[in-house]
Design a protein around this motif. Structure first.
Motif, PDB file in Angstrom:
ATOM      1  N   UNK A   2       0.927  -1.336  -0.220  1.00 27.40           N
ATOM      2  CA  UNK A   2      -0.041  -0.250  -0.142  1.00 27.40           C
ATOM      3  C   UNK A   2       0.423   1.526  -0.038  1.00 27.40           C
ATOM      4  N   UNK A   3       0.140   2.364  -0.764  1.00 31.14           N
ATOM      5  CA  UNK A   3       1.536   3.189  -1.062  1.00 31.14           C
ATOM      6  C   UNK A   3       2.326   3.352  -1.843  1.00 31.14           C
ATOM      7  N   UNK A   4       2.754   2.399  -2.541  1.00 33.23           N
ATOM      8  CA  UNK A   4       3.707   1.715  -3.495  1.00 33.23           C
ATOM      9  C   UNK A   4       3.105   0.603  -4.508  1.00 33.23           C
ATOM     10  N   UNK A   5       2.282   1.663  -5.195  1.00 32.61           N
ATOM     11  CA  UNK A   5       1.266   0.423  -5.851  1.00 32.61           C
ATOM     12  C   UNK A   5       1.409   0.335  -7.424  1.00 32.61           C
ATOM     13  N   UNK A   6       1.134   0.158  -8.339  1.00 28.76           N
ATOM     14  CA  UNK A   6       1.161   0.023  -9.695  1.00 28.76           C
ATOM     15  C   UNK A   6       0.389  -0.694 -10.516  1.00 28.76           C
ATOM     16  N   UNK A   7      -1.148  -0.637 -10.508  1.00 30.72           N
ATOM     17  CA  UNK A   7      -2.051  -2.201 -11.124  1.00 30.72           C
ATOM     18  C   UNK A   7      -2.357  -2.114 -12.564  1.00 30.72           C
ATOM     19  N   UNK A   8      -3.285  -2.627 -13.114  1.00 33.56           N
ATOM     20  CA  UNK A   8      -3.522  -2.377 -14.425  1.00 33.56           C
ATOM     21  C   UNK A   8      -5.270  -2.104 -13.867  1.00 33.56           C
ATOM     22  N   UNK A   9      -5.646  -1.105 -15.027  1.00 37.64           N
ATOM     23  CA  UNK A   9      -6.968  -0.594 -14.856  1.00 37.64           C
ATOM     24  C   UNK A   9      -7.532  -2.091 -15.368  1.00 37.64           C
TER      25      UNK A   9
END
Length: 225
Positions: A2-9
């Motif tokens: 949490x606070x450092x994440x890059x997710x796919x839409x």
């Protein structure tokens, strides 16, 4: 983390719906959403003119830091609206002329920034839709933390990745993914009603009986004493 994440839409409003909404007054769309949703009056268009419409690519970043905004620019697909929750802090600018040029080159539909920009003259002469809360010359940090494609909120307006983001001179609005078709139909109906109202005004036939009826309902005598 949490606070450092890059997710796919995982989903986004289709291009056909984006086109259907383009040009519709944001005020009318807002009325059809019972006036319950707004991104706050601080977020104003920094550009000269131009309608904003597209699916949200969301960014949550630490105030004063634009690392994740740079990353979002590399991820954006043509037509996306990059929506940034930067906490509303105006201490450091998070977007300027060079990033605007990058966004235009990538075909981004616009930027929404709950934070500050700089290079205001250059942005203000253009038609690339860019909404922000303020202007400052002091530049950003680029260290993180931040998140991409997570739910964010701007002054109580919740934006999920893929929701429809709209903006005109009156301000910004997010139409939830699951409600877009319903809101579009209601807005078209309202537009037809307003055309009739304008015709009644022009013909001197506007029905104003509701005013006195409302005054009576709230206990006020509508007749001047």
């Amino acid at each position: 983390m949490v606070g450092l994440q890059i997710l796919k839409r995982k989903r986004q409003v289709p291009a056909s719906l984006v086109e259907a909404f383009k040009g519709l007054p944001v005020a009318n769309i807002s009325d059809c959403m019972t006036r319950m949703t707004a991104a706050g009056s601080r977020l104003r268009p920094m550009h000269k003119s131009g309608y904003l419409a597209g699916p949200a690519l969301t960014v949550k970043t630490r105030p004063g830091d634009n690392l994740m905004i740079h990353k979002a620019l590399t991820m954006a697909q043509p037509g996306d609206v990059i929506v940034v929750d930067a906490g509303g802090d105006l201490t450091n600018s998070l977007f300027g002329e060079l990033m605007t040029a990058t966004a235009v080159q990538r075909g981004v539909a616009g930027i929404v920034l709950n934070g500050a920009v700089r290079d205001a003259d250059e942005i203000g002469r253009g038609t690339f839709p860019l909404y922000a809360a303020g202007v400052t010359h002091r530049g950003p940090y680029k260290d993180g933390p931040g998140e991409i494609n997570v739910p964010i909120a701007i002054d109580g307006m919740v934006i999920h990745p893929g929701d429809l983001v709209l903006g005109d001179a009156d301000g910004l609005l997010c139409v939830p993914f699951d409600s877009a078709e319903e809101v579009l139909a209601a807005t078209r109906k309202k537009m037809d009603a307003e055309k009739q109202t304008l015709a009644d005004i022009a013909a001197g036939k506007l029905d104003t009986s509701w005013i006195d009826a409302t005054l009576r309902r709230i206990g006020c005598n509508p007749e001047p004493q």
